[in-house]
Design a protein around this motif. Structure first.
Motif, PDB file in Angstrom:
ATOM      1  N   ALA A 295      17.944   8.051   4.780  1.00 31.92           N
ATOM      2  CA  ALA A 295      18.419   6.688   4.555  1.00 31.92           C
ATOM      3  C   ALA A 295      17.266   5.696   4.466  1.00 31.92           C
ATOM      4  O   ALA A 295      17.435   4.591   3.940  1.00 31.92           O
ATOM      5  N   SER A 296      16.087   6.088   4.952  1.00 34.33           N
ATOM      6  CA  SER A 296      14.940   5.186   4.898  1.00 34.33           C
ATOM      7  C   SER A 296      14.527   4.862   3.469  1.00 34.33           C
ATOM      8  O   SER A 296      13.863   3.854   3.219  1.00 34.33           O
ATOM      9  N   GLU A 297      14.922   5.705   2.506  1.00 30.32           N
ATOM     10  CA  GLU A 297      14.598   5.437   1.110  1.00 30.32           C
ATOM     11  C   GLU A 297      15.199   4.126   0.619  1.00 30.32           C
ATOM     12  O   GLU A 297      14.647   3.470  -0.264  1.00 30.32           O
ATOM     13  N   TYR A 298      16.317   3.749   1.188  1.00 30.78           N
ATOM     14  CA  TYR A 298      17.045   2.565   0.729  1.00 30.78           C
ATOM     15  C   TYR A 298      16.842   1.366   1.646  1.00 30.78           C
ATOM     16  O   TYR A 298      17.359   0.288   1.363  1.00 30.78           O
ATOM     17  N   GLU A 299      16.093   1.559   2.712  1.00 30.92           N
ATOM     18  CA  GLU A 299      15.834   0.472   3.644  1.00 30.92           C
ATOM     19  C   GLU A 299      14.584  -0.304   3.233  1.00 30.92           C
ATOM     20  O   GLU A 299      13.660   0.256   2.642  1.00 30.92           O
ATOM     21  N   GLU A 300      14.567  -1.573   3.547  1.00 27.96           N
ATOM     22  CA  GLU A 300      13.380  -2.388   3.311  1.00 27.96           C
ATOM     23  C   GLU A 300      12.426  -2.181   4.479  1.00 27.96           C
ATOM     24  O   GLU A 300      12.596  -2.760   5.551  1.00 27.96           O
ATOM     25  N   LEU A 301      11.428  -1.330   4.260  1.00 27.53           N
ATOM     26  CA  LEU A 301      10.491  -0.962   5.313  1.00 27.53           C
ATOM     27  C   LEU A 301       9.194  -1.760   5.188  1.00 27.53           C
ATOM     28  O   LEU A 301       8.817  -2.181   4.087  1.00 27.53           O
ATOM     29  N   PRO A 302       8.476  -1.953   6.289  1.00 27.50           N
ATOM     30  CA  PRO A 302       7.145  -2.570   6.209  1.00 27.50           C
ATOM     31  C   PRO A 302       6.262  -1.810   5.236  1.00 27.50           C
ATOM     32  O   PRO A 302       6.284  -0.565   5.199  1.00 27.50           O
ATOM     33  N   ALA A 303       5.480  -2.533   4.459  1.00 25.63           N
ATOM     34  CA  ALA A 303       4.677  -1.893   3.412  1.00 25.63           C
ATOM     35  C   ALA A 303       3.247  -2.413   3.426  1.00 25.63           C
ATOM     36  O   ALA A 303       2.977  -3.530   3.872  1.00 25.63           O
ATOM     37  N   ALA A 304       2.352  -1.567   2.919  1.00 24.09           N
ATOM     38  CA  ALA A 304       0.946  -1.931   2.792  1.00 24.09           C
ATOM     39  C   ALA A 304       0.468  -1.551   1.407  1.00 24.09           C
ATOM     40  O   ALA A 304       0.846  -0.502   0.865  1.00 24.09           O
ATOM     41  N   ALA A 305      -0.368  -2.409   0.823  1.00 23.57           N
ATOM     42  CA  ALA A 305      -1.022  -2.100  -0.444  1.00 23.57           C
ATOM     43  C   ALA A 305      -2.382  -1.499  -0.134  1.00 23.57           C
ATOM     44  O   ALA A 305      -3.178  -2.092   0.592  1.00 23.57           O
ATOM     45  N   LEU A 306      -2.638  -0.313  -0.674  1.00 27.09           N
ATOM     46  CA  LEU A 306      -3.870   0.416  -0.371  1.00 27.09           C
ATOM     47  C   LEU A 306      -4.819   0.331  -1.563  1.00 27.09           C
ATOM     48  O   LEU A 306      -4.421   0.569  -2.693  1.00 27.09           O
ATOM     49  N   THR A 307      -6.064   0.003  -1.248  1.00 34.71           N
ATOM     50  CA  THR A 307      -7.020  -0.241  -2.324  1.00 34.71           C
ATOM     51  C   THR A 307      -8.273   0.612  -2.255  1.00 34.71           C
ATOM     52  O   THR A 307      -9.064   0.594  -3.177  1.00 34.71           O
ATOM     53  N   GLY A 308      -8.475   1.340  -1.157  1.00 29.00           N
ATOM     54  CA  GLY A 308      -9.703   2.128  -1.063  1.00 29.00           C
ATOM     55  C   GLY A 308      -9.758   2.875   0.236  1.00 29.00           C
ATOM     56  O   GLY A 308      -8.754   2.958   0.949  1.00 29.00           O
ATOM     57  N   PRO A 309     -10.895   3.432   0.579  1.00 35.31           N
ATOM     58  CA  PRO A 309     -11.026   4.188   1.813  1.00 35.31           C
ATOM     59  C   PRO A 309     -10.589   3.393   3.027  1.00 35.31           C
ATOM     60  O   PRO A 309     -10.814   2.180   3.102  1.00 35.31           O
ATOM     61  N   THR A 310      -9.949   4.063   3.953  1.00 30.23           N
ATOM     62  CA  THR A 310      -9.416   3.402   5.138  1.00 30.23           C
ATOM     63  C   THR A 310     -10.484   3.213   6.194  1.00 30.23           C
ATOM     64  O   THR A 310     -11.463   3.928   6.232  1.00 30.23           O
ATOM     65  N   PRO A 311     -10.280   2.252   7.090  1.00 31.52           N
ATOM     66  CA  PRO A 311     -11.220   2.050   8.183  1.00 31.52           C
ATOM     67  C   PRO A 311     -11.089   3.151   9.224  1.00 31.52           C
ATOM     68  O   PRO A 311     -10.042   3.760   9.344  1.00 31.52           O
ATOM     69  N   ALA A 312     -12.116   3.412   9.963  1.00 30.72           N
ATOM     70  CA  ALA A 312     -12.067   4.406  11.037  1.00 30.72           C
ATOM     71  C   ALA A 312     -11.630   3.722  12.309  1.00 30.72           C
ATOM     72  O   ALA A 312     -12.387   2.996  12.931  1.00 30.72           O
TER      73      ALA A 312
END
Length: 207
Positions: A189-206
């Protein structure tokens, strides 16, 4: 545990990346992935896919039903965006789902997000290439392709052994194996829920 993870293979036939992080909140995983605090953007799977298509070609998909000003201010729009991750919680774990594998193929994601926790990645692309990776506190312990389980790049493959013959091969079998091994499920059901989102642009921080 009735749904497990197997449904993901059916709902993402063109490929996906599933990320699991133990005992994090959604906001914590968002920060681990993007290096930014929660921007307040909430998206369904369909909306995230439309935004990704729009970023590839603005004339291909319009976003009239979405708040484009908010999306732009939060850094979700533009050709520099590699992927959009939607994040949710399930007992004991936080999960993120990406609609493509391009981002996770470029960064050592489980290592960078696993400091002071455990992280699991399962990615599968349209060509049936799969990768499973398991990291704990910044160390990659097990990493393999379920189709070639004898080749493991981790420091301690025994912490997540490759699937046995009964689990090998298809994406849904790998997902079922991970669900059973870690005792985790993600509600469909999570497919249809409005979940928190992040836009990813490059390597992640450690960390």
């Amino acid at each position: 545990m009735s749904e497990g993870l197997e449904w993901i293979a059916r709902e993402y036939p063109e490929g996906y990346a599933l990320i699991l992080c133990e005992n994090d909140s959604a906001s914590e995983l968002l920060y681990r992935l993007s290096g930014r605090p929660d921007q307040g953007i909430r998206l369904t799977k369909a909306d995230a896919s439309l935004i990704e298509l729009h970023n590839l070609d603005p004339e291909l998909e319009d976003l009239d039903h979405l708040d484009q000003e908010a999306l732009s201010a939060a850094g979700f729009l533009g050709p520099h965006i590699s992927a959009i991750a939607r994040v949710g919680t399930t007992p004991g774990w936080t999960f993120a789902l990406l609609t493509n594998t391009g981002y996770v193929s470029q960064v050592d994601l489980p290592v960078t997000i696993s400091y002071e926790t455990r992280a699991v990645l399962h990615s599968a692309d349209v060509n049936a290439t799969q990768r499973v990776a398991y990291a704990v506190n910044g160390r990659m312990l097990s990493a393999f392709d379920p189709l070639h389980p004898h080749y493991n790049d981790g420091e301690d493959p025994s912490t997540l052994p490759p699937p046995t013959d009964g689990w090998r091969g298809r994406r849904k079998h790998t997902l079922a194996y991970l669900s059973a091994f870690f005792g985790v499920c993600v509600p469909s059901a999570s497919e249809y829920e409005e979940l928190p989102a992040a836009a990813l642009t490059g390597p992640t921080p450690a960390g």
